[in-house]
Design an enzyme around this catalytic site. Structure first.
Site, PDB file in Angstrom:
ATOM      1  N   GLN A  29      27.994  31.097 -24.333  1.00  0.00           N
ATOM      2  CA  GLN A  29      27.155  30.508 -23.279  1.00  0.00           C
ATOM      3  C   GLN A  29      26.508  31.584 -22.413  1.00  0.00           C
ATOM      4  O   GLN A  29      25.342  31.477 -22.041  1.00  0.00           O
ATOM      5  CB  GLN A  29      27.991  29.572 -22.396  1.00  0.00           C
ATOM      6  CG  GLN A  29      28.382  28.268 -23.064  1.00  0.00           C
ATOM      7  CD  GLN A  29      27.205  27.324 -23.277  1.00  0.00           C
ATOM      8  OE1 GLN A  29      26.193  27.390 -22.603  1.00  0.00           O
ATOM      9  NE2 GLN A  29      27.364  26.421 -24.244  1.00  0.00           N
ATOM     10  N   SER A  52      33.586  47.098 -22.429  1.00  0.00           N
ATOM     11  CA  SER A  52      33.229  45.885 -23.169  1.00  0.00           C
ATOM     12  C   SER A  52      32.241  46.208 -24.289  1.00  0.00           C
ATOM     13  O   SER A  52      31.288  46.969 -24.098  1.00  0.00           O
ATOM     14  CB  SER A  52      32.604  44.855 -22.222  1.00  0.00           C
ATOM     15  OG  SER A  52      31.985  43.828 -22.955  1.00  0.00           O
ATOM     16  N   ASP A  84      38.405  30.177 -20.113  1.00  0.00           N
ATOM     17  CA  ASP A  84      39.199  29.499 -19.075  1.00  0.00           C
ATOM     18  C   ASP A  84      40.453  30.269 -18.694  1.00  0.00           C
ATOM     19  O   ASP A  84      40.772  30.425 -17.519  1.00  0.00           O
ATOM     20  CB  ASP A  84      39.621  28.100 -19.560  1.00  0.00           C
ATOM     21  CG  ASP A  84      38.440  27.165 -19.755  1.00  0.00           C
ATOM     22  OD1 ASP A  84      37.459  27.294 -18.996  1.00  0.00           O
ATOM     23  OD2 ASP A  84      38.501  26.314 -20.651  1.00  0.00           O
ATOM     24  N   HIS A 109      32.139  24.950 -17.402  1.00  0.00           N
ATOM     25  CA  HIS A 109      33.248  24.032 -17.693  1.00  0.00           C
ATOM     26  C   HIS A 109      34.129  24.003 -16.442  1.00  0.00           C
ATOM     27  O   HIS A 109      34.322  25.034 -15.797  1.00  0.00           O
ATOM     28  CB  HIS A 109      34.030  24.517 -18.911  1.00  0.00           C
ATOM     29  CG  HIS A 109      35.188  23.645 -19.309  1.00  0.00           C
ATOM     30  ND1 HIS A 109      35.127  22.260 -19.287  1.00  0.00           N
ATOM     31  CD2 HIS A 109      36.438  23.962 -19.739  1.00  0.00           C
ATOM     32  CE1 HIS A 109      36.295  21.763 -19.705  1.00  0.00           C
ATOM     33  NE2 HIS A 109      37.100  22.776 -19.972  1.00  0.00           N
ATOM     34  N   ASP A 192      35.800  16.336 -21.522  1.00  0.00           N
ATOM     35  CA  ASP A 192      35.531  17.425 -22.454  1.00  0.00           C
ATOM     36  C   ASP A 192      36.789  17.762 -23.257  1.00  0.00           C
ATOM     37  O   ASP A 192      36.744  17.872 -24.486  1.00  0.00           O
ATOM     38  CB  ASP A 192      35.041  18.657 -21.686  1.00  0.00           C
ATOM     39  CG  ASP A 192      34.566  19.766 -22.603  1.00  0.00           C
ATOM     40  OD1 ASP A 192      33.447  19.659 -23.125  1.00  0.00           O
ATOM     41  OD2 ASP A 192      35.308  20.736 -22.815  1.00  0.00           O
ATOM     42  N   GLU A 196      37.379  17.097 -27.367  1.00  0.00           N
ATOM     43  CA  GLU A 196      37.745  18.202 -28.254  1.00  0.00           C
ATOM     44  C   GLU A 196      39.034  17.913 -29.017  1.00  0.00           C
ATOM     45  O   GLU A 196      39.126  18.126 -30.222  1.00  0.00           O
ATOM     46  CB  GLU A 196      37.941  19.493 -27.435  1.00  0.00           C
ATOM     47  CG  GLU A 196      36.678  20.096 -26.880  1.00  0.00           C
ATOM     48  CD  GLU A 196      36.940  21.178 -25.853  1.00  0.00           C
ATOM     49  OE1 GLU A 196      35.975  21.825 -25.430  1.00  0.00           O
ATOM     50  OE2 GLU A 196      38.122  21.389 -25.459  1.00  0.00           O
TER      51      GLU A 196
END
Length: 342
Positions: A29, A52, A84, A109, A192, A196
């Protein structure tokens, strides 16, 4: 009462004039939101941890990249686009110390906010913009001049502009081209997770594997089992996606329809619905969230084992062989393509 659908005319990108938008993380995203917003005329910076693998990727795409803390300090709107389970550590170390009155925290989310794995200060706006599609689709639709429908939600609104900011962001990523619906963090998070677990991922994959196993154990060839239980599923789902369940039934044979309405409810019966309700209760009570956070803290032992077991299921070997015979099926190295955005 039907939900209001917001479109381009309801959102104003001028809200971001002179503002800096930070995308923390450059995953599925994150990279899609960043690129779409940039091409919508917004000033977007990327916040990543030192070392990273996404740093050179983001720089190559023309973004200013800095460490997460610096990006938060510089930004007016901060999109927390990390998994998350990793949000609390990133938030506590690099985000919370630099949140000052007037800034906006944005999520795609609601998990971290709804389950209070983080608790933002009361003087910042907290909003959600959740496109209803994976990042590569959000990106592709945008480049084609279209958009993916999105949800918005407002959790905290001290500025009294939170909803306008959410709508502007949704417009910037292409959501208002398709349509945006307002929800709240609780509803988005719980529905959500339920979808799932019980239907889209957990339910569908378990149903496919079980059907494959039943046919193979009954002596039918794995190839036939694969065609009937996995390959043709896309045809049916596409029909449902295009015109609903009734529309799908209109397009299949009478024999298939009779099997659908007569036998289907005996397979997905009241017992399945009862277990779905139990799964929903675990989501609503926070039990699922606690178990998932504990799994992460323990280093993902059960998660990794279950994923490995799934990769070793006989349907995977059969599928790889059969897909090689289908030139029209897109061959995509999902793992490889996602690695660039982590």
């Amino acid at each position: 009462m039907a939900a209001k659908v917001y479109t381009d005319k309801d959102a104003d990108l001028a809200l971001f004039k002179g503002k800096t938008l930070a995308v923390i993380g450059f995953g599925s995203q994150g990279h899609a939101h960043a690129l779409n917003l940039k091409e919508s005329g917004a000033h977007v910076i990327i916040g990543l941890y030192e070392g990273s693998k996404s740093i050179p990727v983001a720089k190559e795409l023309g973004f200013e990249v800095m460490d997460t803390a610096a990006a938060v300090q510089k930004a007016d709107v901060i999109f927390v686009a990390v998994p998350d389970t990793k949000i609390p550590a990133v938030y506590n170390k690099d985000i919370a110390p630099h949140l000052v009155k007037g800034k906006t925290l944005l999520f795609s989310h609601g998990f971290a906010i709804h389950y209070k794995t983080i608790v933002p200060p009361a003087d910042v706006d907290v909003i959600l913009v959740a496109p209803k599609g994976p990042g590569h689709i959000v990106r592709r639709q945008f480049t084609e001049g279209k958009g993916v429908p999105a949800l918005i939600a407002v959790y905290q609104n001290p500025s009294k502009k939170a909803k306008k900011i959410a709508l502007a962001w949704a417009k910037g990523v292409g959501g208002t081209r398709a349509g945006v619906i307002e929800t709240d963090f609780k509803e988005e998070t719980e529905t959500d997770l339920f979808g799932e677990q019980t239907v889209l991922c957990g339910g569908a994959s378990a149903l496919v594997q079980a059907g494959f196993e039943v046919l193979v154990e009954a002596g039918y060839s794995p190839e036939m089992a694969y065609f009937e239980c996995l390959h043709e599923l896309k045809l049916i789902v596409d029909l449902m996606n295009e015109s609903g369940i009734a529309g799908m039934r209109f397009s299949i044979s009478e024999t298939a329809k009779w099997g659908d309405v007569h036998v289907g409810p005996k397979i997905i019966d009241a017992g399945v619905k009862k277990r779905m309700k139990a799964a929903l209760k675990d989501i609503q009570s926070g039990k699922f969230a606690k178990e998932w956070i504990k799994e992460y803290e323990n280093g993902y032992p059960v998660y990794n084992k279950l994923l490995k077991d799934g990769e070793n299921h006989p349907i995977e070997k059969t599928g790889a062989k059969l897909r090689a015979l289908m030139p029209w099926v897109k061959k995509r190295d999902i793992k490889g393509s996602q690695a660039s955005y982590k």
